[in-house]
Design a protein around this motif. Structure first.
Motif, PDB file in Angstrom:
ATOM      1  N   TYR A   1       0.825  -1.204   0.000  1.00 56.13           N
ATOM      2  CA  TYR A   1       0.000   0.000   0.000  1.00 56.13           C
ATOM      3  C   TYR A   1       0.859   1.255   0.000  1.00 56.13           C
ATOM      4  CZ  TYR A   1      -3.845  -3.113   1.104  1.00 56.13           C
ATOM      5  OH  TYR A   1      -4.772  -4.110   1.049  1.00 56.13           O
ATOM      6  N   GLU A   2       0.248   2.337  -0.518  1.00 52.61           N
ATOM      7  CA  GLU A   2       0.858   3.660  -0.492  1.00 52.61           C
ATOM      8  C   GLU A   2      -0.202   4.652  -0.042  1.00 52.61           C
ATOM      9  OE1 GLU A   2       2.143   4.141  -4.531  1.00 52.61           O
ATOM     10  OE2 GLU A   2       0.113   4.341  -5.291  1.00 52.61           O
ATOM     11  N   TYR A   3       0.243   5.857   0.337  1.00 53.10           N
ATOM     12  CA  TYR A   3      -0.708   6.888   0.758  1.00 53.10           C
ATOM     13  C   TYR A   3      -1.775   7.098  -0.304  1.00 53.10           C
ATOM     14  CZ  TYR A   3       1.612   8.698   4.916  1.00 53.10           C
ATOM     15  OH  TYR A   3       2.117   8.843   6.179  1.00 53.10           O
ATOM     16  N   GLY A   4      -3.025   7.250   0.142  1.00 51.79           N
ATOM     17  CA  GLY A   4      -4.127   7.514  -0.769  1.00 51.79           C
ATOM     18  C   GLY A   4      -4.328   8.992  -1.023  1.00 51.79           C
ATOM     19  N   ASN A   5      -3.533   9.845  -0.345  1.00 47.71           N
ATOM     20  CA  ASN A   5      -3.596  11.292  -0.518  1.00 47.71           C
ATOM     21  C   ASN A   5      -5.007  11.830  -0.313  1.00 47.71           C
ATOM     22  OD1 ASN A   5      -2.338  13.728  -0.883  1.00 47.71           O
ATOM     23  ND2 ASN A   5      -2.662  13.752  -3.082  1.00 47.71           N
ATOM     24  N   GLY A   6      -5.611  11.454   0.773  1.00 47.85           N
ATOM     25  CA  GLY A   6      -6.965  11.906   1.060  1.00 47.85           C
ATOM     26  C   GLY A   6      -7.104  12.428   2.471  1.00 47.85           C
ATOM     27  N   VAL A   7      -7.493  11.543   3.377  1.00 47.21           N
ATOM     28  CA  VAL A   7      -7.645  11.927   4.774  1.00 47.21           C
ATOM     29  C   VAL A   7      -7.006  10.872   5.658  1.00 47.21           C
ATOM     30  CG1 VAL A   7      -9.789  13.225   4.455  1.00 47.21           C
ATOM     31  CG2 VAL A   7      -9.889  10.808   5.081  1.00 47.21           C
ATOM     32  N   GLU A   8      -6.664  11.329   6.850  1.00 46.07           N
ATOM     33  CA  GLU A   8      -6.210  10.436   7.903  1.00 46.07           C
ATOM     34  C   GLU A   8      -7.097  10.738   9.102  1.00 46.07           C
ATOM     35  OE1 GLU A   8      -1.974  11.015   8.375  1.00 46.07           O
ATOM     36  OE2 GLU A   8      -1.797  11.251   6.211  1.00 46.07           O
ATOM     37  N   LEU A   9      -7.611   9.676   9.711  1.00 46.17           N
ATOM     38  CA  LEU A   9      -8.507   9.834  10.850  1.00 46.17           C
ATOM     39  C   LEU A   9      -7.857   9.269  12.099  1.00 46.17           C
ATOM     40  CD1 LEU A   9     -11.787   8.471   9.194  1.00 46.17           C
ATOM     41  CD2 LEU A   9     -11.065  10.860   9.371  1.00 46.17           C
ATOM     42  N   GLU A  10      -7.980  10.010  13.185  1.00 50.39           N
ATOM     43  CA  GLU A  10      -7.619   9.501  14.499  1.00 50.39           C
ATOM     44  C   GLU A  10      -8.956   9.268  15.190  1.00 50.39           C
ATOM     45  OE1 GLU A  10      -5.636  12.957  16.000  1.00 50.39           O
ATOM     46  OE2 GLU A  10      -4.510  13.118  14.142  1.00 50.39           O
ATOM     47  N   VAL A  11      -9.210   8.064  15.659  1.00 56.16           N
ATOM     48  CA  VAL A  11     -10.490   7.730  16.288  1.00 56.16           C
ATOM     49  C   VAL A  11     -10.246   7.547  17.783  1.00 56.16           C
ATOM     50  CG1 VAL A  11     -12.457   6.175  16.328  1.00 56.16           C
ATOM     51  CG2 VAL A  11     -11.272   6.621  14.159  1.00 56.16           C
ATOM     52  N   TYR A  12     -10.776   8.497  18.571  1.00 60.42           N
ATOM     53  CA  TYR A  12     -10.587   8.503  20.025  1.00 60.42           C
ATOM     54  C   TYR A  12     -11.881   8.089  20.711  1.00 60.42           C
ATOM     55  CZ  TYR A  12      -6.414  11.145  18.809  1.00 60.42           C
ATOM     56  OH  TYR A  12      -5.211  11.536  18.267  1.00 60.42           O
ATOM     57  N   PRO A  13     -11.918   6.892  21.340  1.00 63.29           N
ATOM     58  CA  PRO A  13     -13.147   6.409  21.971  1.00 63.29           C
ATOM     59  C   PRO A  13     -13.488   7.081  23.294  1.00 63.29           C
ATOM     60  CG  PRO A  13     -11.398   4.804  22.233  1.00 63.29           C
ATOM     61  CD  PRO A  13     -10.862   5.904  21.364  1.00 63.29           C
ATOM     62  N   SER A  14     -12.526   7.756  23.919  1.00 62.80           N
ATOM     63  CA  SER A  14     -12.798   8.465  25.175  1.00 62.80           C
ATOM     64  C   SER A  14     -11.784   9.589  25.341  1.00 62.80           C
ATOM     65  CB  SER A  14     -12.727   7.513  26.384  1.00 62.80           C
ATOM     66  OG  SER A  14     -11.378   7.300  26.764  1.00 62.80           O
ATOM     67  N   ASP A  15     -11.971  10.372  26.393  1.00 65.82           N
ATOM     68  CA  ASP A  15     -11.049  11.482  26.645  1.00 65.82           C
ATOM     69  C   ASP A  15      -9.980  11.119  27.672  1.00 65.82           C
ATOM     70  OD1 ASP A  15     -12.571  11.411  28.936  1.00 65.82           O
ATOM     71  OD2 ASP A  15     -13.132  13.528  28.895  1.00 65.82           O
ATOM     72  N   LYS A  16      -9.791   9.856  27.953  1.00 61.22           N
ATOM     73  CA  LYS A  16      -8.814   9.388  28.959  1.00 61.22           C
ATOM     74  C   LYS A  16      -7.421   9.236  28.344  1.00 61.22           C
ATOM     75  CE  LYS A  16     -12.243   8.782  31.869  1.00 61.22           C
ATOM     76  NZ  LYS A  16     -12.912  10.015  32.100  1.00 61.22           N
ATOM     77  N   VAL A  17      -6.989  10.241  27.594  1.00 63.20           N
ATOM     78  CA  VAL A  17      -5.759  10.157  26.807  1.00 63.20           C
ATOM     79  C   VAL A  17      -4.475  10.123  27.641  1.00 63.20           C
ATOM     80  CG1 VAL A  17      -6.795  11.134  24.721  1.00 63.20           C
ATOM     81  CG2 VAL A  17      -5.745  12.659  26.414  1.00 63.20           C
ATOM     82  N   ASP A  18      -4.562  10.375  28.953  1.00 54.24           N
ATOM     83  CA  ASP A  18      -3.389  10.295  29.825  1.00 54.24           C
ATOM     84  C   ASP A  18      -3.174   8.890  30.384  1.00 54.24           C
ATOM     85  OD1 ASP A  18      -2.647  12.952  29.521  1.00 54.24           O
ATOM     86  OD2 ASP A  18      -3.911  13.617  31.183  1.00 54.24           O
ATOM     87  N   ASP A  19      -4.118   7.999  30.166  1.00 52.21           N
ATOM     88  CA  ASP A  19      -4.030   6.627  30.654  1.00 52.21           C
ATOM     89  C   ASP A  19      -2.925   5.892  29.883  1.00 52.21           C
ATOM     90  OD1 ASP A  19      -4.353   3.879  31.166  1.00 52.21           O
ATOM     91  OD2 ASP A  19      -6.541   3.989  31.135  1.00 52.21           O
ATOM     92  N   PRO A  20      -1.959   5.258  30.571  1.00 51.50           N
ATOM     93  CA  PRO A  20      -0.894   4.540  29.860  1.00 51.50           C
ATOM     94  C   PRO A  20      -1.411   3.351  29.041  1.00 51.50           C
ATOM     95  CG  PRO A  20      -0.694   4.221  32.245  1.00 51.50           C
ATOM     96  CD  PRO A  20      -1.799   5.214  32.027  1.00 51.50           C
TER      97      PRO A  20
END
Length: 165
Positions: free
Chosen positions: A132-151
């Motif tokens: 595969y190579e970049y599709g030159n479109g979008v990249e999505l980050e999917v965050y299921p919660s706001d607990k981003v400090d959890d290791p």
């Protein structure tokens, strides 16, 4: 590197966009983190959640519009898949995301360091070793919660891809 391939039909997102500086070191990461903090404090996240649907993608989205990358930077959005409810004056945009094939990667650990580490592996391991190579479109980050400090925090990175010819 573990990944899965997902084909998505066209869908709509609701988001707030901001132009961020092209990555040089952690510059973009710092700008994006500040944007998330701003959207949390000013009520934008509440508005996004009001107009979002979360059953398909599984969370709030960070959206890199990599197809609009310029020398100076790129648009980055914070949003969700749009539920179709009429907007009432919020400073949000409804945008169509075209159909893409995505390579989906799990990202585990505290943000934004875990994101940066996983993304670096995608670029240095996945793309050189995959079909595969970049599709030159979008990249999505999917965050299921706001607990981003959890290791043990887990989210996903979705990158539009094309098969190499």
């Amino acid at each position: 590197m573990d990944y899965r391939i997902e084909k998505k039909d066209t869908f709509q997102i609701i988001c707030k966009k901001k132009q961020v500086t092209k990555p040089q070191g952690d510059t973009a990461t710092e700008e994006i983190s500040a944007f998330w903090n701003e959207c949390t404090k000013d009520g934008t996240m509440e508005d996004i959640c009001k107009y979002g649907r979360f059953e398909n993608l599984g969370g709030v989205l960070g959206i890199c519009f990599s197809g609009e990358m310029a020398d100076s930077g790129f648009p980055y959005g914070i949003g969700a898949e749009y539920n179709g409810a009429p907007l009432h004056g919020e400073a949000l945009e409804v945008l169509n995301i075209p159909a893409y094939t995505f390579a989906v990667f799990q990202c585990k650990g505290r943000m934004p360091k875990a994101f940066t580490t996983t993304y670096q592996r995608i670029v240095t391991e996945f793309f050189p070793q995959s079909n595969y190579e970049y599709g030159n479109g979008v990249e999505l980050e999917v965050y299921p919660s706001d607990k981003v400090d959890d290791p043990n925090y887990t989210c996903e990175i979705w990158i539009a891809v094309n098969e190499k010819e």
